[in-house]
Write a protein that holds these residues in place. Structure first.
Motif, PDB file in Angstrom:
ATOM      1  N   ARG A  97       0.794  -1.196  -0.052  1.00  0.00           N
ATOM      2  CA  ARG A  97       0.005   0.119  -0.120  1.00  0.00           C
ATOM      3  C   ARG A  97       0.869   1.146  -0.018  1.00  0.00           C
ATOM      4  NH1 ARG A  97      -4.033  -0.817   4.581  1.00  0.00           N
ATOM      5  NH2 ARG A  97      -2.247   0.155   5.817  1.00  0.00           N
ATOM      6  N   ARG A  98       0.408   2.288  -0.750  1.00  0.00           N
ATOM      7  CA  ARG A  98       1.127   3.537  -0.635  1.00  0.00           C
ATOM      8  C   ARG A  98       0.391   4.330   0.075  1.00  0.00           C
ATOM      9  NH1 ARG A  98       2.482   4.858  -6.976  1.00  0.00           N
ATOM     10  NH2 ARG A  98       0.290   5.163  -6.772  1.00  0.00           N
ATOM     11  N   PRO A  99       1.030   5.413   1.222  1.00  0.00           N
ATOM     12  CA  PRO A  99       0.230   6.314   1.888  1.00  0.00           C
ATOM     13  C   PRO A  99      -0.656   7.105   1.110  1.00  0.00           C
ATOM     14  CG  PRO A  99       2.344   6.130   2.387  1.00  0.00           C
ATOM     15  CD  PRO A  99       2.379   5.350   1.124  1.00  0.00           C
ATOM     16  N   GLY A 100      -1.826   7.288   1.782  1.00  0.00           N
ATOM     17  CA  GLY A 100      -2.838   8.087   0.909  1.00  0.00           C
ATOM     18  C   GLY A 100      -3.605   7.449  -0.298  1.00  0.00           C
ATOM     19  N   ARG A 101      -3.294   6.089  -0.422  1.00  0.00           N
ATOM     20  CA  ARG A 101      -3.844   5.408  -1.677  1.00  0.00           C
ATOM     21  C   ARG A 101      -4.577   4.108  -1.208  1.00  0.00           C
ATOM     22  NH1 ARG A 101      -2.023   6.830  -7.051  1.00  0.00           N
ATOM     23  NH2 ARG A 101      -0.575   8.693  -6.648  1.00  0.00           N
TER      24      ARG A 101
END
Length: 102
Positions: A97-101
């Motif tokens: 996971r990418r932060p904010g996504r």
């Protein structure tokens, strides 16, 4: 797209060296560097097995690959000069996971 390769290269090299200096100053003996396959590939498709002697040709590489190559080379130089043990990983993909996504 960066206006200049230095927009990616300088922060990559400087940031890598900053972390290694801090680690050495804190008494860390071994560092694992997450680099990238971009630092060691040829920009044409082949099945060559890569070794420690292989590097991307920074004169013919996109800015990102150039930044990863020069940062990893700087890390190896620093490690040799300082006695720090260095391990570099060159993943092709990083999943998660990418932060904010989320």
């Amino acid at each position: 797209m960066p206006k200049s390769d230095d927009e990616l290269v300088r922060p990559a090299v400087d940031g890598t060296l900053r972390v290694l200096r801090a680690a050495g100053g804190a008494g860390v003996k071994r560092v694992v560097l997450t680099s990238s396959i971009a630092a060691i590939v040829s920009w044409y498709r082949d099945d060559t097995v890569r070794t420690e002697a292989d590097w991307s040709d920074v004169d013919h590489s996109p800015a990102y690959a150039k930044s990863k190559t020069l940062a990893e080379k700087a890390a190896w130089d620093f490690a040799r000069e300082s006695g720090l043990e260095l391990v570099a990983l060159n993943p092709e993909w990083c999943w998660g996971r990418r932060p904010g996504r989320e």
